[in-house]
Each structure stands twice: as C-alpha cells, then as structure tokens.
Design a protein around this motif. Structure first.
Motif, short mmCIF file in Angstrom:
data_model
loop_
_atom_site.label_atom_id
_atom_site.label_comp_id
_atom_site.label_asym_id
_atom_site.label_seq_id
_atom_site.Cartn_x
_atom_site.Cartn_y
_atom_site.Cartn_z
N GLN A 1 2.17 7.91 -6.91
CA GLN A 1 3.52 7.37 -6.98
C GLN A 1 4.54 8.45 -7.35
OE1 GLN A 1 2.80 4.17 -9.77
NE2 GLN A 1 2.96 2.62 -8.17
N HIS A 2 4.04 9.50 -7.98
CA HIS A 2 4.92 10.61 -8.38
C HIS A 2 4.34 11.92 -7.83
CE1 HIS A 2 7.06 7.92 -11.15
NE2 HIS A 2 5.88 7.43 -11.44
N TYR B 1 -8.64 3.63 -0.19
CA TYR B 1 -9.31 4.06 1.03
C TYR B 1 -9.06 5.56 1.23
CZ TYR B 1 -9.44 -0.93 2.16
OH TYR B 1 -9.66 -2.27 2.13
N ILE B 2 -10.12 6.28 1.53
CA ILE B 2 -10.02 7.70 1.88
C ILE B 2 -10.38 7.83 3.35
CG2 ILE B 2 -10.70 10.05 1.31
CD1 ILE B 2 -9.46 8.59 -1.05
N ASP B 3 -9.42 8.20 4.17
CA ASP B 3 -9.64 8.29 5.62
C ASP B 3 -10.26 7.02 6.16
OD1 ASP B 3 -8.58 10.87 5.77
OD2 ASP B 3 -10.49 11.77 5.23
N GLY B 4 -9.78 5.87 5.66
CA GLY B 4 -10.22 4.57 6.14
C GLY B 4 -11.47 4.02 5.49
N VAL B 5 -12.11 4.80 4.62
CA VAL B 5 -13.34 4.36 3.94
C VAL B 5 -13.00 3.92 2.53
CG1 VAL B 5 -15.65 5.03 3.16
CG2 VAL B 5 -14.72 5.96 5.30
N ILE C 1 -3.71 3.50 -1.01
CA ILE C 1 -4.00 2.83 -2.27
C ILE C 1 -3.09 1.62 -2.43
CG2 ILE C 1 -2.40 4.35 -3.55
CD1 ILE C 1 -4.36 4.19 -5.93
N HIS C 2 -3.67 0.51 -2.86
CA HIS C 2 -2.89 -0.69 -3.10
C HIS C 2 -2.17 -0.54 -4.43
CE1 HIS C 2 -1.71 -4.91 -3.35
NE2 HIS C 2 -2.17 -5.08 -2.13
N GLU C 3 -0.89 -0.95 -4.47
CA GLU C 3 -0.08 -0.72 -5.68
C GLU C 3 -0.21 -1.83 -6.72
OE1 GLU C 3 3.50 1.99 -5.10
OE2 GLU C 3 3.70 0.59 -3.41
N LYS C 4 -1.02 -2.84 -6.43
CA LYS C 4 -1.26 -3.89 -7.43
C LYS C 4 -2.73 -4.07 -7.73
CE LYS C 4 2.83 -6.74 -6.47
NZ LYS C 4 3.30 -8.10 -6.07
N TYR D 1 0.83 -1.20 0.00
CA TYR D 1 0.00 0.00 0.00
C TYR D 1 0.87 1.25 0.00
CZ TYR D 1 -4.12 -2.81 1.19
OH TYR D 1 -5.15 -3.71 1.17
N LEU D 2 0.37 2.26 -0.67
CA LEU D 2 0.97 3.59 -0.64
C LEU D 2 0.00 4.51 0.07
CD1 LEU D 2 3.09 5.70 -1.60
CD2 LEU D 2 1.80 5.87 -3.74
N THR D 3 0.47 5.22 1.09
CA THR D 3 -0.40 6.10 1.87
C THR D 3 0.14 7.52 1.83
OG1 THR D 3 -0.99 4.28 3.35
CG2 THR D 3 -1.47 6.51 4.10
N LEU D 4 -0.71 8.45 1.40
CA LEU D 4 -0.35 9.87 1.35
C LEU D 4 -1.58 10.70 1.71
CD1 LEU D 4 1.71 10.24 -1.97
CD2 LEU D 4 2.59 10.44 0.36
N SER D 5 -1.43 11.59 2.67
CA SER D 5 -2.45 12.60 2.98
C SER D 5 -3.85 12.01 3.21
CB SER D 5 -2.51 13.63 1.85
OG SER D 5 -1.24 14.20 1.63
N GLY D 6 -3.89 10.86 3.88
CA GLY D 6 -5.18 10.25 4.19
C GLY D 6 -5.71 9.32 3.13
#
Length: 238
Positions: free
Chosen positions: A174-175, A153-157, A145-148, A137-142
């Motif tokens: 990713q960029h 998920y937005i704030d866990g939803v 997102i799974h990379e495959k 998973y990549l997590t940024l600013s809440g």
C-alpha cells in the motif's frame, strides 16, 4: 452473535484453568487440551486463536505449531518458561505469531489475545461481508493482494500467509517504495510499543515472507533491505 473461540494447549492444569476462567469471563468460548496431540485433535475451523505451551511432554509446542501450520493460519500465542531471545525466535520460526514468557500477568495475556484476535478478524474478513469486487485487490509487480482478506496471489498462484505475514505485505504494498524501519513495521502490525528486542521478531517475519513470495529469498526482488534504514517494497520489481 458467535463467541470467538480459543483453544488452550497446556499441560499444567492450574495454568489452563486460570486462563480458561479469565477468557470465559471476557466472553470467549474456550476449549482445553493437555498436550499437543489432543490439541491437534481439538483444532477445527471454528477456532480463532490457539494458546500453546512450548514445553510439554510427548509432542512439544514447537512441533504442535508446525503441524498446525500445515493445515491452518489461525493465530498462535506461545506460552513458555523460557524467556531468552533465541527461544522466542525459534517459536516464531516454527510459525507462532506472538510469545509470552511465564510468569505472566493476566492483563498482559488478555492484551495479547485481544490484539491477535482483532488482527485475525479484520484481515480474515470475519467481521465483514465477502466482497469479490476486483477493486478490493491491489496488484503490483505480479503480486495480487486483497485489501480486506488474507488472500495473496503470486503470478496467479495463491499463497498461504499467516496473519502477520499478510499484514506486513499489505502495508508495504500500500506504501510501495516507502522505507519502513523495524519500529514502523512492529508498531503498525503488532500494534504494540516497540523495544529494541522486537527488531529480531520483525526480521524473522520478513525472512518467512520472502520465502513465500520470492523466487530467490536470499536475493529478493520484492522486499528489499535498505541497510541501516529498514525495508521497502520495490516498485521496480519485474
């Protein structure tokens, strides 16, 4: 090995037969429906792609697409006799992933089918084994997102994303901070040569993505427009 399954929803029997013969010769399993209601009845979890005619009696292709999107993120390729840019945008806004105007060559149709299925298989993870490792998973600013796999998920939803929406968001996260022109996004996500008319296609999908991830789509905090240059995922989003 399981064959990829394509559902053709088209009221013209000659077109339906021609497309079926082409796809079966390429190794795809094909189901046919002659109108929108029959298409919805045939749709199931095994369908990997829907080829959908826009102009059909009874339930139109646009209405059928809207109903499909209530229950599935399967890629949808529109076939239509209308070729104006406004008609294309209406189809994309209804939930379609790509658009092919009649008359079309079988080579072009096959190219679109393969491109949509390739993205769907990769980003839904159908060609991979499930990996629940948190490192995937990549997590940024809440946003997580799974990379495959198409899992956001937005704030866990958890949010439902179309294949293209997911791919755009993943690429930009990713960029993060990089400015992507419409051409950058189109050639990376659609994997096709960019033409000026493709700009509207990118704009529509950015708009749809903002509706799903932003608290205020008209004042986005994640996907910012950099006027005259393109779009970026804002690393300063809180």
């Amino acid at each position: 090995m399981k064959k990829e399954q394509v559902l053709i929803v088209e009221d013209d029997a000659d077109i339906r037969d021609g497309v079926r013969i082409l796809l079966e010769s390429e190794g795809y399993a094909v189901m046919e429906a002659e109108d929108g209601r029959q298409g919805l009845y045939c749709l199931n979890d095994e369908v990997d792609l829907v080829i959908l005619d826009v102009m059909m009696p009874g339930m139109s292709g646009l209405r059928t697409c809207e109903e499909i999107r209530k229950i599935s993120n399967v890629p949808i390729l529109f076939l239509t006799a209308k070729a104006q840019e406004s008609d294309k945008l209406i189809g994309l806004m209804a939930g379609g992933d790509d658009y092919l105007a009649k008359p079309f060559s079988y080579a072009e149709l096959l190219g679109r089918v393969k491109a949509l299925l390739r993205r769907y298989n990769v980003y839904r993870g159908r060609s991979c084994e499930w990996d629940e490792n948190e490192n995937s998973y990549l997590t940024l600013s809440g946003i997580k997102i799974h990379e495959k796999f198409n899992e956001v998920y937005i704030d866990g939803v958890m949010k439902d994303m179309s294949d293209i929406e997911y791919h755009i968001l993943l690429l930009m996260m990713q960029h993060a901070g990089k400015i992507f022109s419409a051409q950058n996004l189109y050639e990376s996500v659609w994997q096709e040569p960019y033409f000026y008319s493709c700009n509207s296609t990118v704009m529509v999908h950015i708009r749809k993505l903002r509706v799903k991830i932003e608290d205020d789509p008209k004042n986005p905090k994640y996907i910012k427009t950099v006027w005259g240059k393109g779009y970026k995922f804002d690393t300063d989003s809180k």
